[in-house]
Motif scaffolding. Sequence first.
Motif, PDB file in Angstrom:
ATOM      1  N   GLY A 258     -14.785 -44.389  60.482  1.00  0.00           N
ATOM      2  CA  GLY A 258     -15.480 -44.064  59.234  1.00  0.00           C
ATOM      3  C   GLY A 258     -14.573 -44.114  58.024  1.00  0.00           C
ATOM      4  N   CYS A 259     -15.192 -44.037  56.860  1.00  0.00           N
ATOM      5  CA  CYS A 259     -14.466 -44.037  55.586  1.00  0.00           C
ATOM      6  C   CYS A 259     -15.331 -43.275  54.594  1.00  0.00           C
ATOM      7  CB  CYS A 259     -14.254 -45.467  55.092  1.00  0.00           C
ATOM      8  SG  CYS A 259     -13.655 -45.546  53.392  1.00  0.00           S
ATOM      9  N   ALA A 260     -14.705 -42.355  53.880  1.00  0.00           N
ATOM     10  CA  ALA A 260     -15.494 -41.480  53.002  1.00  0.00           C
ATOM     11  C   ALA A 260     -15.487 -41.955  51.555  1.00  0.00           C
ATOM     12  CB  ALA A 260     -14.951 -40.066  53.088  1.00  0.00           C
ATOM     13  N   ASN A 261     -15.106 -43.191  51.311  1.00  0.00           N
ATOM     14  CA  ASN A 261     -14.974 -43.609  49.915  1.00  0.00           C
ATOM     15  C   ASN A 261     -16.287 -43.969  49.234  1.00  0.00           C
ATOM     16  OD1 ASN A 261     -12.285 -43.155  49.938  1.00  0.00           O
ATOM     17  ND2 ASN A 261     -11.748 -45.100  48.963  1.00  0.00           N
ATOM     18  N   LEU A 262     -17.344 -44.170  50.027  1.00  0.00           N
ATOM     19  CA  LEU A 262     -18.687 -44.347  49.482  1.00  0.00           C
ATOM     20  C   LEU A 262     -18.827 -45.511  48.502  1.00  0.00           C
ATOM     21  CD1 LEU A 262     -19.460 -40.551  48.817  1.00  0.00           C
ATOM     22  CD2 LEU A 262     -19.977 -41.857  50.867  1.00  0.00           C
ATOM     23  N   CYS A 263     -18.146 -46.614  48.765  1.00  0.00           N
ATOM     24  CA  CYS A 263     -18.364 -47.806  47.940  1.00  0.00           C
ATOM     25  C   CYS A 263     -19.838 -48.202  48.103  1.00  0.00           C
ATOM     26  CB  CYS A 263     -17.456 -48.948  48.388  1.00  0.00           C
ATOM     27  SG  CYS A 263     -15.725 -48.557  48.173  1.00  0.00           S
ATOM     28  N   ARG A 264     -20.499 -48.498  47.016  1.00  0.00           N
ATOM     29  CA  ARG A 264     -21.971 -48.575  47.037  1.00  0.00           C
ATOM     30  C   ARG A 264     -22.511 -49.792  47.794  1.00  0.00           C
ATOM     31  NH1 ARG A 264     -21.249 -46.090  41.359  1.00  0.00           N
ATOM     32  NH2 ARG A 264     -21.668 -43.927  41.922  1.00  0.00           N
ATOM     33  N   PHE A 265     -21.667 -50.778  48.041  1.00  0.00           N
ATOM     34  CA  PHE A 265     -22.106 -52.001  48.727  1.00  0.00           C
ATOM     35  C   PHE A 265     -21.771 -51.967  50.223  1.00  0.00           C
ATOM     36  CE2 PHE A 265     -17.809 -52.364  47.241  1.00  0.00           C
ATOM     37  CZ  PHE A 265     -17.149 -52.758  48.381  1.00  0.00           C
ATOM     38  N   CYS A 266     -21.045 -50.956  50.686  1.00  0.00           N
ATOM     39  CA  CYS A 266     -20.346 -51.065  51.980  1.00  0.00           C
ATOM     40  C   CYS A 266     -21.120 -50.420  53.118  1.00  0.00           C
ATOM     41  CB  CYS A 266     -18.965 -50.423  51.860  1.00  0.00           C
ATOM     42  SG  CYS A 266     -18.047 -50.463  53.417  1.00  0.00           S
ATOM     43  N   TRP A 267     -21.701 -51.243  53.969  1.00  0.00           N
ATOM     44  CA  TRP A 267     -22.483 -50.685  55.082  1.00  0.00           C
ATOM     45  C   TRP A 267     -21.582 -50.017  56.101  1.00  0.00           C
ATOM     46  CZ3 TRP A 267     -21.887 -51.919  60.146  1.00  0.00           C
ATOM     47  CH2 TRP A 267     -21.262 -53.142  60.450  1.00  0.00           C
ATOM     48  N   ALA A 268     -20.391 -50.525  56.284  1.00  0.00           N
ATOM     49  CA  ALA A 268     -19.491 -49.901  57.273  1.00  0.00           C
ATOM     50  C   ALA A 268     -19.130 -48.491  56.821  1.00  0.00           C
ATOM     51  CB  ALA A 268     -18.246 -50.742  57.448  1.00  0.00           C
ATOM     52  N   GLY A 269     -18.855 -48.344  55.523  1.00  0.00           N
ATOM     53  CA  GLY A 269     -18.501 -47.023  54.996  1.00  0.00           C
ATOM     54  C   GLY A 269     -19.631 -46.028  55.219  1.00  0.00           C
ATOM     55  N   TYR A 270     -20.832 -46.384  54.812  1.00  0.00           N
ATOM     56  CA  TYR A 270     -21.957 -45.447  54.924  1.00  0.00           C
ATOM     57  C   TYR A 270     -22.361 -45.214  56.383  1.00  0.00           C
ATOM     58  CZ  TYR A 270     -23.064 -45.733  49.881  1.00  0.00           C
ATOM     59  OH  TYR A 270     -23.043 -45.647  48.522  1.00  0.00           O
ATOM     60  N   SER A 301      -9.258 -49.668  62.065  1.00  0.00           N
ATOM     61  CA  SER A 301      -9.928 -48.561  61.363  1.00  0.00           C
ATOM     62  C   SER A 301     -10.134 -49.006  59.931  1.00  0.00           C
ATOM     63  CB  SER A 301      -9.068 -47.303  61.352  1.00  0.00           C
ATOM     64  OG  SER A 301      -8.902 -46.810  62.657  1.00  0.00           O
ATOM     65  N   ILE A 302     -11.291 -48.642  59.351  1.00  0.00           N
ATOM     66  CA  ILE A 302     -11.497 -49.076  57.972  1.00  0.00           C
ATOM     67  C   ILE A 302     -10.774 -48.166  56.987  1.00  0.00           C
ATOM     68  CG2 ILE A 302     -13.598 -50.441  58.247  1.00  0.00           C
ATOM     69  CD1 ILE A 302     -15.267 -48.023  57.593  1.00  0.00           C
ATOM     70  N   ALA A 303     -10.378 -46.997  57.447  1.00  0.00           N
ATOM     71  CA  ALA A 303      -9.654 -46.080  56.547  1.00  0.00           C
ATOM     72  C   ALA A 303      -8.521 -45.433  57.328  1.00  0.00           C
ATOM     73  CB  ALA A 303     -10.616 -45.029  56.013  1.00  0.00           C
ATOM     74  N   LEU A 329      -5.887 -52.274  54.589  1.00  0.00           N
ATOM     75  CA  LEU A 329      -5.491 -50.966  54.073  1.00  0.00           C
ATOM     76  C   LEU A 329      -6.255 -50.669  52.803  1.00  0.00           C
ATOM     77  CD1 LEU A 329      -1.675 -51.141  54.685  1.00  0.00           C
ATOM     78  CD2 LEU A 329      -3.209 -49.422  55.610  1.00  0.00           C
ATOM     79  N   ARG A 330      -6.723 -49.433  52.696  1.00  0.00           N
ATOM     80  CA  ARG A 330      -7.379 -49.063  51.451  1.00  0.00           C
ATOM     81  C   ARG A 330      -6.317 -48.886  50.387  1.00  0.00           C
ATOM     82  NH1 ARG A 330     -10.844 -44.059  52.930  1.00  0.00           N
ATOM     83  NH2 ARG A 330      -8.865 -43.251  52.237  1.00  0.00           N
ATOM     84  N   LEU A 331      -6.708 -49.196  49.179  1.00  0.00           N
ATOM     85  CA  LEU A 331      -5.717 -49.161  48.103  1.00  0.00           C
ATOM     86  C   LEU A 331      -5.085 -47.789  47.947  1.00  0.00           C
ATOM     87  CD1 LEU A 331      -7.582 -51.555  45.832  1.00  0.00           C
ATOM     88  CD2 LEU A 331      -5.092 -51.552  46.011  1.00  0.00           C
ATOM     89  N   PRO A 354      -9.359 -55.208  45.950  1.00  0.00           N
ATOM     90  CA  PRO A 354      -9.726 -54.669  44.629  1.00  0.00           C
ATOM     91  C   PRO A 354     -11.215 -54.866  44.342  1.00  0.00           C
ATOM     92  CG  PRO A 354      -7.874 -56.199  44.473  1.00  0.00           C
ATOM     93  CD  PRO A 354      -8.459 -56.353  45.839  1.00  0.00           C
ATOM     94  N   GLU A 355     -11.861 -55.781  45.044  1.00  0.00           N
ATOM     95  CA  GLU A 355     -13.289 -56.138  44.930  1.00  0.00           C
ATOM     96  C   GLU A 355     -13.641 -56.828  43.626  1.00  0.00           C
ATOM     97  OE1 GLU A 355     -14.428 -55.848  47.741  1.00  0.00           O
ATOM     98  OE2 GLU A 355     -13.882 -53.955  48.661  1.00  0.00           O
ATOM     99  N   THR A 356     -13.106 -56.340  42.516  1.00  0.00           N
ATOM    100  CA  THR A 356     -13.377 -56.984  41.237  1.00  0.00           C
ATOM    101  C   THR A 356     -12.182 -56.736  40.317  1.00  0.00           C
ATOM    102  OG1 THR A 356     -14.979 -57.212  39.462  1.00  0.00           O
ATOM    103  CG2 THR A 356     -14.600 -54.977  40.295  1.00  0.00           C
ATOM    104  N   ASN A 366     -18.551 -48.155  42.661  1.00  0.00           N
ATOM    105  CA  ASN A 366     -17.899 -46.965  43.219  1.00  0.00           C
ATOM    106  C   ASN A 366     -16.653 -47.278  44.042  1.00  0.00           C
ATOM    107  OD1 ASN A 366     -17.987 -44.138  43.070  1.00  0.00           O
ATOM    108  ND2 ASN A 366     -18.427 -44.045  45.258  1.00  0.00           N
ATOM    109  N   LYS A 367     -15.895 -48.246  43.596  1.00  0.00           N
ATOM    110  CA  LYS A 367     -14.571 -48.457  44.188  1.00  0.00           C
ATOM    111  C   LYS A 367     -13.649 -47.602  43.333  1.00  0.00           C
ATOM    112  CE  LYS A 367     -12.075 -50.780  47.132  1.00  0.00           C
ATOM    113  NZ  LYS A 367     -12.416 -51.164  48.497  1.00  0.00           N
ATOM    114  N   THR A 368     -13.220 -46.473  43.881  1.00  0.00           N
ATOM    115  CA  THR A 368     -12.636 -45.459  43.002  1.00  0.00           C
ATOM    116  C   THR A 368     -11.121 -45.638  42.796  1.00  0.00           C
ATOM    117  OG1 THR A 368     -12.566 -44.052  44.936  1.00  0.00           O
ATOM    118  CG2 THR A 368     -14.404 -43.734  43.434  1.00  0.00           C
TER     119      THR A 368
HETATM  120  S1  SF4 Z   1     -15.220 -50.875  51.042  1.00  0.00           S
HETATM  121 FE1  SF4 Z   1     -13.473 -49.995  52.099  1.00  0.00          FE
HETATM  122  S2  SF4 Z   1     -12.956 -48.185  50.880  1.00  0.00           S
HETATM  123 FE2  SF4 Z   1     -15.046 -48.741  50.340  1.00  0.00          FE
HETATM  124  S3  SF4 Z   1     -16.348 -47.511  51.704  1.00  0.00           S
HETATM  125 FE3  SF4 Z   1     -16.031 -49.530  52.663  1.00  0.00          FE
HETATM  126  S4  SF4 Z   1     -14.300 -49.225  54.015  1.00  0.00           S
HETATM  127 FE4  SF4 Z   1     -14.296 -47.521  52.573  1.00  0.00          FE
END
Ligand code: SF4
Length: 581
Positions: A258-270, A301-303, A329-331, A354-356, A366-368
Amino acid sequence: MKIWQLRDRARETLARETGYVQKPHGGRLRVALAFPNTYYVGMSSLGFQTVYRLFNQIDEVVCERVFLPPKQELREQVASGAPLLTLESQTPVGEFDVLAFSVSFEWDYTNVVSMLRLAKVAPRAADRSPRDPLVVIGGAVTFVNPEPLALFADVIAAGEGEVLVPDLVSVMRETSDRADQLTQLAPQRGFYVPSFYDVRHAADGTIAAFEPRTGSGAPPRVRKAAVRSADRLDPPATSIFTPDTEFGSRFLIEVVRGCANLCRFCWAGYNYLPVRAFPADRILELAAEARRYSSKAGLVSIALCDHPEIERILRSLLEMGYSISPASLRLDDLTEPIVQLLKQSGERSITIAPETGSDRLRRVINKTVTNDEILEAADVIFRNGIDNLKLYYMIGLPTETDEDLTAIRDLTVQMRDVMMKHARPRGHVGRIVGSVNPLIPKPGTAYQWIPMEDPAITDRKAKRLRQLLAGIDNVYFSIKSERHSYYQALLSLGDRRVADTIEAAERNGGQWRAAAAETGLDADFYIFRDRSKDAVLPWDIIDGGMKTTFFENEFQKGLREEWTLPPKRQKENLKLLPVLE
Ligand code: SF4
């Protein structure tokens, strides 16, 4: 192709492996575990290997693997009519009690159909007899949106294998009648029996309702099955080693889920929330046991750095003599000690997303992290002697403008400057390799309602980016336009009416455009339509634990360019996490 030739090939494959399981079949529940791609691809899948281990650690079960034959072999096998055999005992798949598919990629949906045909099992559940194996389809992709595969499955397993495997086995041990098996599975968490639902459509072709059949016991929505905590669980890890895979004999292990960063496009995160760390001591024990087979550890692992003991884990793996490669690796994970440990383990390249290019658009999705933080991360990477940087960007994001595209160029150039600053004194310059993909709005995310961007606009943006990024020394980009993602989006966003097209694409060798035309499917309906007014989305049949209102709020916050900060940065946001009961 003769059956003895297939058996010889299987034995040769086994001879190159360490760690496979062979059990006598007598009295045991027989499970053929299928990966709908070749051995080379499938044996690199940690999820597949984990399900194999989970089944086989139950004494009353014998689980054997089966893969899609490579192209040439597949043609010969189809022509000769030879059946699909499992690897371990070379038994025809059709003789097993359960045929379980682990599906990781949308592109493999046609391979599911090919393997069923080859196994001489009718591809459609409705055409099977109770003597056929129970066809269970699971894997990451299917628990996000199972509908495109619904008509091929007797049962869809929605969720995590650690919960689903023992529950499936206990139902199969207690029942022998097919109808009984389905009726017992349907009310259980994580088991979706598509034939127990009638799908009612509205006049505009959208789904009006999933209606459970009377007396089936099927719930209105199927709750995803997930483990609450990984504290006492064995981490998924490579148990079969073979040189014949994508990753060679690399020891793969999941460190944290899991990953708690809640990027709004990321199905793996949610979809893998809440974040759960596997026990560090057990990770290290398994790594120590595997050391005689492998000197490379792949941390899946995604995070990764959300594991509270990640530094101890990395240091200990290094001391065991492993070279370490993290999946990505997450930033915000790129601290000095982490980068130093990776460098010491021989890593020469680090991947970040960086996504963008602009802080504004990063607030939308929501890439924080900010550009300043990204440049600081680049500095940490290059000053610690890592040579190369790999970057992931997306286009087609909501509210994106030409300024955001220019910002991708500017940020990349600034990172290149950082690279040059550290590389020049060393007399050795590395590379920055960027990859740009169009956004595919995914089910189970804050973007699940939005259409994919108009292809003409995405093409223009891709062209513009190519111009912007041309001729920058030591910077190389691969920029994909919409055309590459169109049918992948169809398989992500589709419903069970896509099944005809999947079968047609399987027959015609993956010509998706022709398959859609042949079956009269309007793919644009699924890909380019605003779904915000739909009564029901295809994937709503699975309750993944996130509230619809949460996604709606997240989408609106994005348009206002507001962040939802992850708990790491703002403790009170913990309440936003959907804790699975
Ligand atoms: S894009 Fe990366 S940082 Fe963002 S929620 Fe998904 S796994 Fe986490």
